[in-house]
Motif scaffolding. Sequence first.
Motif, PDB file in Angstrom:
ATOM      1  N   CYS A 500      61.551 -40.307-131.440  1.00 59.94           N
ATOM      2  CA  CYS A 500      61.752 -39.304-130.392  1.00 59.94           C
ATOM      3  C   CYS A 500      61.564 -39.898-128.994  1.00 59.94           C
ATOM      4  O   CYS A 500      62.068 -39.349-128.009  1.00 59.94           O
ATOM      5  CB  CYS A 500      60.821 -38.121-130.610  1.00 59.94           C
ATOM      6  SG  CYS A 500      61.281 -37.111-132.053  1.00 59.94           S
ATOM      7  N   VAL A 503      65.105 -40.645-127.552  1.00 59.01           N
ATOM      8  CA  VAL A 503      66.151 -39.655-127.298  1.00 59.01           C
ATOM      9  C   VAL A 503      66.355 -39.477-125.801  1.00 59.01           C
ATOM     10  O   VAL A 503      65.421 -39.619-125.000  1.00 59.01           O
ATOM     11  CB  VAL A 503      65.828 -38.304-127.965  1.00 59.01           C
ATOM     12  CG1 VAL A 503      65.621 -38.471-129.461  1.00 59.01           C
ATOM     13  CG2 VAL A 503      64.624 -37.641-127.335  1.00 59.01           C
ATOM     14  N   THR A 507      63.309 -33.432-122.788  1.00 61.26           N
ATOM     15  CA  THR A 507      62.003 -33.349-123.451  1.00 61.26           C
ATOM     16  C   THR A 507      60.962 -32.761-122.495  1.00 61.26           C
ATOM     17  O   THR A 507      59.761 -32.913-122.721  1.00 61.26           O
ATOM     18  CB  THR A 507      61.542 -34.743-123.924  1.00 61.26           C
ATOM     19  OG1 THR A 507      61.479 -35.634-122.799  1.00 61.26           O
ATOM     20  CG2 THR A 507      62.489 -35.298-124.978  1.00 61.26           C
ATOM     21  N   PRO A 515      56.082 -34.604-131.033  1.00 63.37           N
ATOM     22  CA  PRO A 515      56.735 -34.768-132.339  1.00 63.37           C
ATOM     23  C   PRO A 515      55.734 -34.847-133.487  1.00 63.37           C
ATOM     24  O   PRO A 515      55.996 -34.351-134.592  1.00 63.37           O
ATOM     25  CB  PRO A 515      57.511 -36.077-132.174  1.00 63.37           C
ATOM     26  CG  PRO A 515      57.797 -36.153-130.709  1.00 63.37           C
ATOM     27  CD  PRO A 515      56.587 -35.563-130.034  1.00 63.37           C
ATOM     28  N   TRP A 549      64.068 -30.464-135.147  1.00 64.37           N
ATOM     29  CA  TRP A 549      64.660 -30.609-133.813  1.00 64.37           C
ATOM     30  C   TRP A 549      64.610 -29.297-133.026  1.00 64.37           C
ATOM     31  O   TRP A 549      64.227 -29.282-131.856  1.00 64.37           O
ATOM     32  CB  TRP A 549      66.107 -31.083-133.959  1.00 64.37           C
ATOM     33  CG  TRP A 549      66.731 -31.518-132.662  1.00 64.37           C
ATOM     34  CD1 TRP A 549      67.540 -30.789-131.857  1.00 64.37           C
ATOM     35  CD2 TRP A 549      66.585 -32.784-132.030  1.00 64.37           C
ATOM     36  NE1 TRP A 549      67.922 -31.507-130.763  1.00 64.37           N
ATOM     37  CE2 TRP A 549      67.339 -32.752-130.842  1.00 64.37           C
ATOM     38  CE3 TRP A 549      65.877 -33.956-132.353  1.00 64.37           C
ATOM     39  CZ2 TRP A 549      67.423 -33.836-129.974  1.00 64.37           C
ATOM     40  CZ3 TRP A 549      65.974 -35.025-131.482  1.00 64.37           C
ATOM     41  CH2 TRP A 549      66.727 -34.969-130.312  1.00 64.37           C
ATOM     42  N   GLU A 550      65.028 -28.218-133.670  1.00 66.05           N
ATOM     43  CA  GLU A 550      65.063 -26.939-132.963  1.00 66.05           C
ATOM     44  C   GLU A 550      63.662 -26.463-132.598  1.00 66.05           C
ATOM     45  O   GLU A 550      63.450 -25.900-131.517  1.00 66.05           O
ATOM     46  CB  GLU A 550      65.775 -25.893-133.831  1.00 66.05           C
ATOM     47  CG  GLU A 550      67.241 -26.173-134.084  1.00 66.05           C
ATOM     48  CD  GLU A 550      68.083 -26.086-132.814  1.00 66.05           C
ATOM     49  OE1 GLU A 550      67.624 -25.484-131.826  1.00 66.05           O
ATOM     50  OE2 GLU A 550      69.207 -26.634-132.815  1.00 66.05           O
ATOM     51  N   TRP A 552      60.990 -28.428-132.142  1.00 71.02           N
ATOM     52  CA  TRP A 552      60.454 -29.332-131.117  1.00 71.02           C
ATOM     53  C   TRP A 552      61.076 -29.043-129.761  1.00 71.02           C
ATOM     54  O   TRP A 552      60.402 -29.067-128.730  1.00 71.02           O
ATOM     55  CB  TRP A 552      60.738 -30.791-131.532  1.00 71.02           C
ATOM     56  CG  TRP A 552      60.251 -31.813-130.529  1.00 71.02           C
ATOM     57  CD1 TRP A 552      59.028 -31.848-129.944  1.00 71.02           C
ATOM     58  CD2 TRP A 552      60.985 -32.926-130.024  1.00 71.02           C
ATOM     59  NE1 TRP A 552      58.932 -32.925-129.092  1.00 71.02           N
ATOM     60  CE2 TRP A 552      60.124 -33.606-129.125  1.00 71.02           C
ATOM     61  CE3 TRP A 552      62.265 -33.418-130.252  1.00 71.02           C
ATOM     62  CZ2 TRP A 552      60.532 -34.754-128.450  1.00 71.02           C
ATOM     63  CZ3 TRP A 552      62.660 -34.566-129.593  1.00 71.02           C
ATOM     64  CH2 TRP A 552      61.806 -35.228-128.697  1.00 71.02           C
ATOM     65  N   LYS A 553      62.376 -28.717-129.706  1.00 69.96           N
ATOM     66  CA  LYS A 553      63.095 -28.555-128.457  1.00 69.96           C
ATOM     67  C   LYS A 553      62.970 -27.151-127.851  1.00 69.96           C
ATOM     68  O   LYS A 553      63.619 -26.848-126.854  1.00 69.96           O
ATOM     69  CB  LYS A 553      64.575 -28.871-128.672  1.00 69.96           C
ATOM     70  CG  LYS A 553      64.876 -30.348-128.879  1.00 69.96           C
ATOM     71  CD  LYS A 553      64.468 -31.177-127.665  1.00 69.96           C
ATOM     72  CE  LYS A 553      64.983 -32.595-127.739  1.00 69.96           C
ATOM     73  NZ  LYS A 553      66.026 -32.861-126.749  1.00 69.96           N
ATOM     74  N   TYR A 696      74.492 -33.836-130.042  1.00 70.95           N
ATOM     75  CA  TYR A 696      73.401 -33.240-130.823  1.00 70.95           C
ATOM     76  C   TYR A 696      73.375 -33.872-132.216  1.00 70.95           C
ATOM     77  O   TYR A 696      72.312 -34.268-132.725  1.00 70.95           O
ATOM     78  CB  TYR A 696      73.632 -31.732-130.916  1.00 70.95           C
ATOM     79  CG  TYR A 696      72.659 -30.961-131.775  1.00 70.95           C
ATOM     80  CD1 TYR A 696      71.583 -30.285-131.200  1.00 70.95           C
ATOM     81  CD2 TYR A 696      72.831 -30.842-133.164  1.00 70.95           C
ATOM     82  CE1 TYR A 696      70.705 -29.534-131.989  1.00 70.95           C
ATOM     83  CE2 TYR A 696      71.965 -30.113-133.948  1.00 70.95           C
ATOM     84  CZ  TYR A 696      70.899 -29.455-133.360  1.00 70.95           C
ATOM     85  OH  TYR A 696      70.037 -28.726-134.128  1.00 70.95           O
ATOM     86  N   GLU A 699      71.885 -37.443-132.209  1.00 74.77           N
ATOM     87  CA  GLU A 699      70.431 -37.513-132.018  1.00 74.77           C
ATOM     88  C   GLU A 699      69.686 -36.974-133.242  1.00 74.77           C
ATOM     89  O   GLU A 699      68.694 -37.564-133.681  1.00 74.77           O
ATOM     90  CB  GLU A 699      70.034 -36.733-130.759  1.00 74.77           C
ATOM     91  CG  GLU A 699      70.413 -37.429-129.456  1.00 74.77           C
ATOM     92  CD  GLU A 699      69.664 -36.879-128.262  1.00 74.77           C
ATOM     93  OE1 GLU A 699      69.156 -37.685-127.461  1.00 74.77           O
ATOM     94  OE2 GLU A 699      69.589 -35.644-128.131  1.00 74.77           O
ATOM     95  N   VAL A 700      70.159 -35.868-133.785  1.00 76.54           N
ATOM     96  CA  VAL A 700      69.471 -35.279-134.952  1.00 76.54           C
ATOM     97  C   VAL A 700      69.656 -36.166-136.179  1.00 76.54           C
ATOM     98  O   VAL A 700      68.795 -36.199-137.066  1.00 76.54           O
ATOM     99  CB  VAL A 700      69.961 -33.836-135.213  1.00 76.54           C
ATOM    100  CG1 VAL A 700      69.259 -33.225-136.419  1.00 76.54           C
ATOM    101  CG2 VAL A 700      69.718 -32.957-133.991  1.00 76.54           C
ATOM    102  N   VAL A 703      66.653 -38.165-136.603  1.00 77.08           N
ATOM    103  CA  VAL A 703      65.560 -37.421-137.240  1.00 77.08           C
ATOM    104  C   VAL A 703      65.786 -37.389-138.758  1.00 77.08           C
ATOM    105  O   VAL A 703      64.853 -37.587-139.551  1.00 77.08           O
ATOM    106  CB  VAL A 703      65.480 -35.991-136.673  1.00 77.08           C
ATOM    107  CG1 VAL A 703      64.418 -35.181-137.409  1.00 77.08           C
ATOM    108  CG2 VAL A 703      65.195 -36.023-135.182  1.00 77.08           C
TER     109      VAL A 703
END
Length: 716
Positions: A500, A503, A507, A515, A549-550, A552-553, A696, A699-700, A703
């Motif tokens: 993370c 990315v 953030t 994370p 991801w969702e 965390w963001k 998206y 980046e995901v 993860v």
Amino acid sequence: MYALTRALQHEVGLTALSDNFGTGTLSALTAIGNIGPSTSNANIANIANIYNIVVGGLYCKGYNGDNGNLDGTWTTTTTAAVTSLQSDIGVPTTGTVSPKVFKALLTMDAYILIGTGTGPVREVQRWMNATYIDKSWFYIIPADGSYSRDVQEALVYAIQDELGVAGANGNYGPGTRAAVAAQPNITVGSSDAAGHYWVRLFQAALRFNTYDASFTGTFTSADSSIVLSFQAFCLLTVNGQGDYETWSSLLVSNGDPTRNGRAADCASEVTAARASALVADGRVVVGRYLTNVEGSTLNKKIQTGELSVILGAGLRVFPIFQTLGDSLSYFSDAQGYSDAGDAVQAATGYGFKRGTTIYFAVDVDVLGDDIPGSIIPYFQGVNRAMQRFGNLYHVGAYGTRNVCRQLTDADLIQYSFVAGMSYGYSGNLGFTLPSNWAFDQISTITVGSGTGAIEIDNDIYSGRDTGQASVNALPSGEVLDVAFDMSQEASLASDMDAYCDTVTSNTIGLIHGSPTDVVGDVLQHDTLITNLSRAWGIRKALIQAVSFWEYWKTTALDPAADAVVESTYVYLEALEAWEANPIGVAPTPPVVMSQDSSTGFAQIFSATAIWAHNWALGQGLISGSTWDASDWHTVWAVWQDLHGDDDYNLSAVPQVLMAGAADVGITGSPRLDYTSAQITSILARYNGTGSAAADYGQEVRGVYNVFEQYNAALRG
């Protein structure tokens, strides 16, 4: 009633008082004689108190005993009330209280039609009271129209009396079975004669089992047609006659235990030799356990390669789930939810296909009044969990007739596996077979010999659930994901934190911590996510990646958007109520309105969840009905579940992923062997379409790679 019983015992000179109106109380009353207006103090020391006990019992039963005086006198009103009680019971209306009528007066039994009782059953009950009142073995039974344990026991007593069975006790034991088997079959034209009631007792047994035959003592062609229906329902020899097999099935839950069923269940491995023995014995389907009991040394679960042996022999198989389930305290909503997850994990591991019925065991004699408070919540938990997994498997129950009937009436099970072998259980005595019975377990026997010998429970097979003739085979080299090893959490969090840091998307202002923190939040749902991956046949990392991801963001803008949605629907509901009853001023709309937002753990729009649900429904991947996205009530209901229930939210993730995969042309989904490019496209579609979604997905995907590294190592 208990207080009145103790008072009566005191008045007749008993010193050991109890709530039970037993033989001692009855003997003391018999020495006194019938209680009525001519009973005097010569018969009993304080007749006024006895009168008051009679009147008190009448009041408790709903009869006017003395116009509210309760002054120790026997009036014409008392006589009328006693006469009315006797008429309802079915015994001669003498207007005086015999010892047995006194006993009936002080029970909690009803003598009028109540609840789900029926007139035909009540007619039999009143006839039995009138016919057998003078028999030493008989006590007045309810006349409420309902078949119960006491009524069933009285019927067996009557049969034993009719046949002169030695040692009659109301149980359908070996002596009574032999006596019934020795009788000629009841056929059209058979009639009672000379004070014998064999035909009428058979007609009574039919009525108690909800088959309303005539009740004349003559067996008619119409009665024979009714018997044909009963025999067909129970899988008996269909001949329309009152034979031993039919008598037995009418009287006890295991019927004739020597019948050879076409199904079996067993706790032992079905080897090739044993499978051959089962086939030779006429079995077509066998029930096997999904798991062992934790802490037990009994290895009863399906063994590696066993399903191939069973299916290869031409047998079908049905799965049973039981850990303990042998005490009432075990059963709760939470336990049912947990057990369903364990059952799905095991069943998917064996490859059981969508639509298979799993039978959850209630291997305990639960009293009827305890079922709503324990067994019903347990199966509600099971069903809620199954809904989370997209209703991959149907829910069945193994238990007594009463357990299965109540679960069926509550619409909580698809099929019943009836524990008929436990014929002495209260849940079997006085209860009929449930309409959805698939298997009826009637005896334990050994089939085969030598290496082929196997002890089985002998099950009658209705054909409603045919079992499974095949199971899913995983792609070559593929293995389903398993639970995460929590000892590796710190290592996983460290790797995720490192990724993370690389990315480039926002953030700043994230509200759920680092994370490392969010990895812990995702792992709190590991059992659910593992089962979702197994139920949908996709990699666990797909669900973990977008959920991580969702979550965390999430920024402060997200709960703000949720608050707008909530205020919008508060207004819409208030407006709807006002339009239905337009009194006063119409509600004022909020300044900002929105009917949807991405919400909950994995930030899903209600409209997206509805779209994915309808897609999965159309593909036959889930069951249920189509959701209407144009109806704001539906949108609001789904949004609330997504917002307020993390399990519900996460359970929607696989549907959104798979609907998205189909939308971008990735066919054959769901599956375990997506290519790297397909995985990236599926992750991108979760966010939408276009260049932002593509970024998206890239980046995901990172993860996904971190989670998949650990998942792959664990699954071996």
